[in-house]
Design a protein around this motif. Structure first.
Motif, PDB file in Angstrom:
ATOM      1  N   ALA A  64       0.826  -1.205   0.000  1.00  0.00           N
ATOM      2  CA  ALA A  64       0.000   0.000   0.000  1.00  0.00           C
ATOM      3  C   ALA A  64       0.860   1.254   0.000  1.00  0.00           C
ATOM      4  CB  ALA A  64      -0.918  -0.011   1.219  1.00  0.00           C
ATOM      5  N   VAL A  65       2.082   1.138   0.522  1.00  0.00           N
ATOM      6  CA  VAL A  65       2.996   2.283   0.593  1.00  0.00           C
ATOM      7  C   VAL A  65       3.793   2.438  -0.696  1.00  0.00           C
ATOM      8  CG1 VAL A  65       5.067   3.154   1.739  1.00  0.00           C
ATOM      9  CG2 VAL A  65       3.172   2.259   3.101  1.00  0.00           C
ATOM     10  N   TRP A  66       4.370   1.329  -1.208  1.00  0.00           N
ATOM     11  CA  TRP A  66       5.241   1.454  -2.384  1.00  0.00           C
ATOM     12  C   TRP A  66       4.492   1.342  -3.717  1.00  0.00           C
ATOM     13  CZ3 TRP A  66       5.588  -2.296  -6.091  1.00  0.00           C
ATOM     14  CH2 TRP A  66       5.260  -3.615  -5.746  1.00  0.00           C
ATOM     15  N   ASP A  67       3.291   0.738  -3.693  1.00  0.00           N
ATOM     16  CA  ASP A  67       2.535   0.576  -4.929  1.00  0.00           C
ATOM     17  C   ASP A  67       1.212   1.337  -4.844  1.00  0.00           C
ATOM     18  OD1 ASP A  67       1.427  -0.209  -7.280  1.00  0.00           O
ATOM     19  OD2 ASP A  67       1.260  -2.327  -6.805  1.00  0.00           O
ATOM     20  N   GLY A  68       0.317   0.856  -3.984  1.00  0.00           N
ATOM     21  CA  GLY A  68      -0.953   1.544  -3.771  1.00  0.00           C
ATOM     22  C   GLY A  68      -2.011   1.264  -4.805  1.00  0.00           C
ATOM     23  N   LYS A  69      -1.706   0.440  -5.807  1.00  0.00           N
ATOM     24  CA  LYS A  69      -2.677   0.159  -6.864  1.00  0.00           C
ATOM     25  C   LYS A  69      -2.988  -1.329  -6.973  1.00  0.00           C
ATOM     26  CE  LYS A  69      -1.436   4.153  -9.726  1.00  0.00           C
ATOM     27  NZ  LYS A  69      -0.946   4.595 -11.063  1.00  0.00           N
ATOM     28  N   SER A  70      -1.958  -2.158  -7.105  1.00  0.00           N
ATOM     29  CA  SER A  70      -2.155  -3.583  -7.334  1.00  0.00           C
ATOM     30  C   SER A  70      -2.296  -4.332  -6.017  1.00  0.00           C
ATOM     31  CB  SER A  70      -0.967  -4.161  -8.124  1.00  0.00           C
ATOM     32  OG  SER A  70      -0.799  -3.477  -9.347  1.00  0.00           O
ATOM     33  N   ASP A  71      -3.313  -5.178  -5.934  1.00  0.00           N
ATOM     34  CA  ASP A  71      -3.497  -6.037  -4.764  1.00  0.00           C
ATOM     35  C   ASP A  71      -3.211  -7.480  -5.184  1.00  0.00           C
ATOM     36  OD1 ASP A  71      -4.132  -7.355  -2.468  1.00  0.00           O
ATOM     37  OD2 ASP A  71      -6.266  -6.847  -2.480  1.00  0.00           O
ATOM     38  N   ARG A  72      -2.060  -7.966  -4.803  1.00  0.00           N
ATOM     39  CA  ARG A  72      -1.646  -9.322  -5.169  1.00  0.00           C
ATOM     40  C   ARG A  72      -1.826 -10.306  -4.014  1.00  0.00           C
ATOM     41  NH1 ARG A  72       2.407  -5.985  -7.482  1.00  0.00           N
ATOM     42  NH2 ARG A  72       2.515  -6.130  -9.774  1.00  0.00           N
ATOM     43  N   SER A  73      -2.634  -9.957  -3.046  1.00  0.00           N
ATOM     44  CA  SER A  73      -2.755 -10.775  -1.836  1.00  0.00           C
ATOM     45  C   SER A  73      -3.148 -12.221  -2.141  1.00  0.00           C
ATOM     46  CB  SER A  73      -3.766 -10.157  -0.872  1.00  0.00           C
ATOM     47  OG  SER A  73      -3.307  -8.915  -0.402  1.00  0.00           O
ATOM     48  N   SER A  74      -4.113 -12.416  -3.044  1.00  0.00           N
ATOM     49  CA  SER A  74      -4.548 -13.788  -3.343  1.00  0.00           C
ATOM     50  C   SER A  74      -3.445 -14.577  -4.033  1.00  0.00           C
ATOM     51  CB  SER A  74      -5.803 -13.770  -4.216  1.00  0.00           C
ATOM     52  OG  SER A  74      -5.548 -13.135  -5.453  1.00  0.00           O
ATOM     53  N   GLN A  75      -2.694 -13.913  -4.895  1.00  0.00           N
ATOM     54  CA  GLN A  75      -1.577 -14.581  -5.565  1.00  0.00           C
ATOM     55  C   GLN A  75      -0.458 -14.895  -4.577  1.00  0.00           C
ATOM     56  OE1 GLN A  75      -1.494 -11.199  -8.371  1.00  0.00           O
ATOM     57  NE2 GLN A  75      -1.326 -12.751  -9.985  1.00  0.00           N
ATOM     58  N   TYR A  76      -0.179 -13.930  -3.676  1.00  0.00           N
ATOM     59  CA  TYR A  76       0.831 -14.175  -2.644  1.00  0.00           C
ATOM     60  C   TYR A  76       0.422 -15.365  -1.770  1.00  0.00           C
ATOM     61  CZ  TYR A  76       2.961  -9.590  -3.630  1.00  0.00           C
ATOM     62  OH  TYR A  76       3.591  -8.518  -4.225  1.00  0.00           O
ATOM     63  N   ARG A  77      -0.846 -15.440  -1.460  1.00  0.00           N
ATOM     64  CA  ARG A  77      -1.332 -16.519  -0.612  1.00  0.00           C
ATOM     65  C   ARG A  77      -1.067 -17.886  -1.271  1.00  0.00           C
ATOM     66  NH1 ARG A  77      -4.557 -16.348   3.708  1.00  0.00           N
ATOM     67  NH2 ARG A  77      -5.018 -14.139   3.306  1.00  0.00           N
ATOM     68  N   GLU A  78      -1.291 -17.965  -2.578  1.00  0.00           N
ATOM     69  CA  GLU A  78      -1.026 -19.212  -3.302  1.00  0.00           C
ATOM     70  C   GLU A  78       0.451 -19.578  -3.225  1.00  0.00           C
ATOM     71  OE1 GLU A  78      -2.305 -18.821  -7.313  1.00  0.00           O
ATOM     72  OE2 GLU A  78      -4.371 -19.402  -6.873  1.00  0.00           O
ATOM     73  N   THR A  79       1.312 -18.599  -3.487  1.00  0.00           N
ATOM     74  CA  THR A  79       2.756 -18.853  -3.443  1.00  0.00           C
ATOM     75  C   THR A  79       3.181 -19.313  -2.059  1.00  0.00           C
ATOM     76  OG1 THR A  79       3.123 -17.149  -5.128  1.00  0.00           O
ATOM     77  CG2 THR A  79       5.032 -17.848  -3.851  1.00  0.00           C
ATOM     78  N   LEU A  80       2.693 -18.615  -1.041  1.00  0.00           N
ATOM     79  CA  LEU A  80       3.084 -18.941   0.326  1.00  0.00           C
ATOM     80  C   LEU A  80       2.511 -20.281   0.784  1.00  0.00           C
ATOM     81  CD1 LEU A  80       2.572 -15.368   1.781  1.00  0.00           C
ATOM     82  CD2 LEU A  80       4.758 -16.593   1.733  1.00  0.00           C
ATOM     83  N   THR A  81       1.279 -20.555   0.445  1.00  0.00           N
ATOM     84  CA  THR A  81       0.652 -21.808   0.868  1.00  0.00           C
ATOM     85  C   THR A  81       1.349 -23.016   0.241  1.00  0.00           C
ATOM     86  OG1 THR A  81      -1.501 -20.732   1.144  1.00  0.00           O
ATOM     87  CG2 THR A  81      -1.510 -23.123   0.908  1.00  0.00           C
TER      88      THR A  81
END
Length: 413
Positions: free
Chosen positions: A343-360
């Motif tokens: 939210a600080v360095w980008d503020g536009k793209s929300d990759r949370s669901s993709q990050y969750r897949e990678t992390l899981t």
């Protein structure tokens, strides 16, 4: 099918400290940094492709990516020693080309035939590709008159004339490399005619250029036309193409080798497909450096956010990632930390669901490559060249495995 990786001075520092983000103060890049074939057990390619435009640049136009010292060392030591081709686990071949993409806007190629031969022979390459002029447009319905009017036929003529001169000079100079003649075209028929002309000149190795923008079906259409003219003892190279799913079809069309940087570059150029596995790709976990992200630096300078807050969020994201890799925290906490910093360095793209897949899935834990085994989650973090290039090397490792698996399924023998 042999895979050549185009060189662009891509190496990693084996002493780089991921915790402190520091290099060894006594590091000498050319001496100490390692190529992909040195850090991975089993080279992820069969050889390197080195372009004259990358090494030497163009007189009065652009500089290459090599420093003067590096260029002199390459000519002095030769390619095998410079690239340490015999220092890895598998001895490699090396191919040279002119780097026609770099002068596509010119009316004629900026290099003479003898300048190119000097480069290939001077560096001790195994294979050398004739001087060519790229035709990017593709129109299988275009008549010869239309091709003449659009300048395509002229570029093909230039390429074939230079190929003829190149082969003659190679014979006169008794070069130590195997010459490749380049075929350029704008349609299946024009490519087939170019290949036929090169065969008549005496070439036994042919490279197909200008196909990078083409769809696979168009490449296959060209190969089908070429195969009708192709002699049984010919070797054919695809310049800049690496579509792994199509490799068996390319091979059936007569292709014996190809080159591409795509698996490597996707590690840090693609928006989604950053980390390869045998079954799918994953997005890398983006944690840019506060002082290295232009957008974030601009927001700090403008007073929109404080530098201290940005640094704190950056450190928290890295800490959560490393704790997660040690099974000391959960996915939700890591995703939240990444989202807060994003939210600080980008503020536009929300990759949370993709990050969750990678992390899981934690794909780095299931990868047998030396880099994933050694660096763990660091290989999946999108942050600076040391991590990004290592992830690119990992992608090359997976790509090579995919390539061999597809070839084995095509030809069980």
């Amino acid at each position: 099918m042999r895979f050549f990786f185009p060189d662009s001075q891509d190496q990693v520092d084996p002493t780089f400290d991921f915790e402190t983000e520091e290099h060894d103060p006594f590091r000498v890049r050319q001496r100490d940094d390692l190529y992909a074939h040195e850090v991975l057990t089993g080279a992820p390619f069969d050889g390197l492709l080195v372009s004259k435009a990358i090494v030497d640049g163009q007189a009065g136009s652009s500089a290459g990516k090599y420093t003067v010292a590096q260029r002199h060392r390459l000519y002095r030591e030769g390619a095998r020693r410079f690239f340490r081709l015999d220092h890895g686990h598998t001895p490699l071949k090396i191919m040279g080309d002119c780097g026609a993409f770099s002068y596509v806007a010119e009316a004629k190629p900026p290099y003479t035939v003898d300048e190119v031969i000097d480069f290939y022979d001077g560096c001790g390459f195994d294979y050398g590709i004739s001087v060519d002029h790229v035709i990017f447009q593709y129109d299988p319905t275009a008549s010869l008159a239309e091709a003449e009017g659009r300048g395509w036929a002229e570029r093909q003529r230039i390429t074939l004339e230079l190929a003829e001169a190149f082969l003659d000079r190679c014979a006169t100079r008794r070069v130590n490399f195997s010459p490749y003649g380049v075929a350029q075209g704008w349609s299946p028929q024009s490519y087939a005619e170019a290949v036929n002309r090169l065969q008549d000149l005496g070439y036994r190795h042919i490279a197909l250029g200008g196909m990078v923008p083409l769809k696979s079906r168009d490449i296959l259409a060209c190969l089908a036309a070429i195969k009708q003219e192709l002699r049984s003892d010919m070797e054919m190279h695809l310049l800049g193409i690496s579509r792994c799913d199509d490799v068996p079809s390319f091979a059936a069309g007569g292709v014996t080798s190809f080159d591409s940087t795509s698996p490597f570059r996707q590690a840090f150029k693609d928006d989604r497909d950053n980390y390869y596995t045998q079954s799918r790709t994953y997005v890398a976990l983006r944690v840019p450096q506060v002082d290295g992200n232009l957008k974030l630096r601009a927001r700090i300078r403008s007073g929109e956010i404080s530098q201290g807050m940005a640094i704190a969020l950056e450190r928290e994201a890295l800490d959560q990632l490393r704790r997660y890799d040690k099974d000391e925290t959960d996915v939700d906490s890591v995703v939240q930390a990444l989202a807060s910093y994003s939210a600080v360095w980008d503020g536009k793209s929300d990759r949370s669901s993709q990050y969750r897949e990678t992390l899981t899935d934690r794909p780095w834990r299931n990868c047998s490559c030396d880099l994933c085994q050694r660096h763990g989650i660091e290989i999946a973090i999108f942050r600076g060249s040391e991590r990004n290039k290592r992830r690119g090397f990992h992608n090359l490792y997976v790509f090579e495995q995919q390539l061999r698996a597809r070839q084995a399924r095509k030809d069980p023998a």
